[in-house]
Design a protein around this motif. Structure first.
Motif, PDB file in Angstrom:
ATOM      1  N   ASN A 176       0.844  -1.185   0.000  1.00 32.05           N
ATOM      2  CA  ASN A 176       0.000   0.000   0.000  1.00 32.05           C
ATOM      3  C   ASN A 176       0.883   1.240   0.000  1.00 32.05           C
ATOM      4  O   ASN A 176       1.871   1.309   0.729  1.00 32.05           O
ATOM      5  N   SER A 177       0.507   2.229  -0.801  1.00 29.91           N
ATOM      6  CA  SER A 177       1.276   3.468  -0.846  1.00 29.91           C
ATOM      7  C   SER A 177       0.979   4.303   0.394  1.00 29.91           C
ATOM      8  O   SER A 177      -0.184   4.491   0.763  1.00 29.91           O
ATOM      9  N   GLN A 178       2.033   4.800   1.028  1.00 26.75           N
ATOM     10  CA  GLN A 178       1.912   5.636   2.218  1.00 26.75           C
ATOM     11  C   GLN A 178       2.585   6.973   1.942  1.00 26.75           C
ATOM     12  O   GLN A 178       3.667   7.019   1.373  1.00 26.75           O
ATOM     13  N   LEU A 179       1.926   8.039   2.344  1.00 28.57           N
ATOM     14  CA  LEU A 179       2.485   9.379   2.201  1.00 28.57           C
ATOM     15  C   LEU A 179       2.882   9.888   3.571  1.00 28.57           C
ATOM     16  O   LEU A 179       2.081   9.872   4.508  1.00 28.57           O
ATOM     17  N   MET A 180       4.140  10.330   3.686  1.00 30.11           N
ATOM     18  CA  MET A 180       4.624  10.929   4.925  1.00 30.11           C
ATOM     19  C   MET A 180       5.036  12.366   4.639  1.00 30.11           C
ATOM     20  O   MET A 180       5.668  12.642   3.620  1.00 30.11           O
ATOM     21  N   ARG A 195      -4.333   5.610  -6.211  1.00 31.36           N
ATOM     22  CA  ARG A 195      -3.336   6.211  -7.100  1.00 31.36           C
ATOM     23  C   ARG A 195      -2.353   7.081  -6.322  1.00 31.36           C
ATOM     24  O   ARG A 195      -2.651   7.522  -5.224  1.00 31.36           O
ATOM     25  N   THR A 196      -1.209   7.353  -6.975  1.00 30.67           N
ATOM     26  CA  THR A 196      -0.211   8.215  -6.358  1.00 30.67           C
ATOM     27  C   THR A 196       0.161   9.355  -7.301  1.00 30.67           C
ATOM     28  O   THR A 196       1.305   9.759  -7.382  1.00 30.67           O
ATOM     29  N   ARG A 197      -0.841   9.877  -8.006  1.00 33.07           N
ATOM     30  CA  ARG A 197      -0.589  11.012  -8.903  1.00 33.07           C
ATOM     31  C   ARG A 197      -0.345  12.272  -8.080  1.00 33.07           C
ATOM     32  O   ARG A 197      -0.660  12.324  -6.892  1.00 33.07           O
ATOM     33  N   GLY A 198       0.209  13.270  -8.718  1.00 32.00           N
ATOM     34  CA  GLY A 198       0.489  14.534  -8.048  1.00 32.00           C
ATOM     35  C   GLY A 198      -0.748  15.134  -7.400  1.00 32.00           C
ATOM     36  O   GLY A 198      -0.689  15.638  -6.274  1.00 32.00           O
ATOM     37  N   ILE A 199      -1.877  15.085  -8.077  1.00 27.74           N
ATOM     38  CA  ILE A 199      -3.118  15.665  -7.539  1.00 27.74           C
ATOM     39  C   ILE A 199      -3.581  14.893  -6.298  1.00 27.74           C
ATOM     40  O   ILE A 199      -4.119  15.485  -5.361  1.00 27.74           O
ATOM     41  N   ASP A 200      -3.343  13.586  -6.265  1.00 30.28           N
ATOM     42  CA  ASP A 200      -3.719  12.780  -5.097  1.00 30.28           C
ATOM     43  C   ASP A 200      -2.873  13.177  -3.888  1.00 30.28           C
ATOM     44  O   ASP A 200      -3.383  13.313  -2.774  1.00 30.28           O
ATOM     45  N   VAL A 201      -1.580  13.373  -4.132  1.00 27.90           N
ATOM     46  CA  VAL A 201      -0.676  13.818  -3.061  1.00 27.90           C
ATOM     47  C   VAL A 201      -1.087  15.211  -2.597  1.00 27.90           C
ATOM     48  O   VAL A 201      -1.181  15.490  -1.405  1.00 27.90           O
ATOM     49  N   PHE A 202      -1.354  16.119  -3.546  1.00 28.90           N
ATOM     50  CA  PHE A 202      -1.758  17.489  -3.194  1.00 28.90           C
ATOM     51  C   PHE A 202      -3.018  17.481  -2.335  1.00 28.90           C
ATOM     52  O   PHE A 202      -3.090  18.192  -1.329  1.00 28.90           O
TER      53      PHE A 202
END
Length: 143
Positions: free
Chosen positions: A100-104, A128-135
């Motif tokens: 699973n992708s994790q954002l820190m 997804r891990t696109r730029g907009i998802d991170v933003f």
């Protein structure tokens, strides 16, 4: 004499220890409270044990206390960052052991005496891990 304020403060202290040691919320009710009551009954008598038994340490209470403490820490960090002249954020996306992708998100800022570093966010990225998802995950203006 039983002091409700002291019982609440004790409950917060136990919640802080539970969170800091990454223990399950049920440990307060299942282990800490029975141990404290037993120790105080043996060493200090039944009256003190009865007072300790009144300290709220259910899993629900511990969860609520940890949420309150976390919000307080969050407010302190935000206040400190606002007072700071400069800050930097660092984003890191990684995949955990279950794929699973994790954002820190970490922040560094000038504290009163030195550079402070705090973890702002650790959250799974949905699908997804696109730029907009991170933003969208780090857009704190929506919070």
């Amino acid at each position: 004499m039983f002091d409700q304020r002291s019982a609440v403060i004790a409950s917060f202290e136990v919640a802080w220890l539970v969170a800091r040691n990454k223990k399950p919320h049920t440990i307060g009710e299942d282990l800490i409270k029975p141990a404290a009551v037993k120790i105080s009954d043996i060493m200090c008598g039944h009256k003190v044990a009865k007072q300790l038994n009144a300290v709220p340490l259910s899993a629900r209470v511990i969860k609520e206390r940890i949420s309150i403490l976390a919000e307080n820490v969050r407010e302190q960090v935000i206040s400190s960052v606002k007072k700071s002249k400069e800050f930097a954020i660092q984003l890191n996306e990684t995949t955990d052991v279950s794929s699973n992708s994790q954002l820190m998100v970490k922040i560094r800022y000038g504290g009163s005496d030195e550079i402070e570093e705090e973890m702002l966010l650790c959250s799974p990225l949905d699908l997804r891990t696109r730029g907009i998802d991170v933003f969208n995950k780090v857009d704190f203006s929506k919070a």
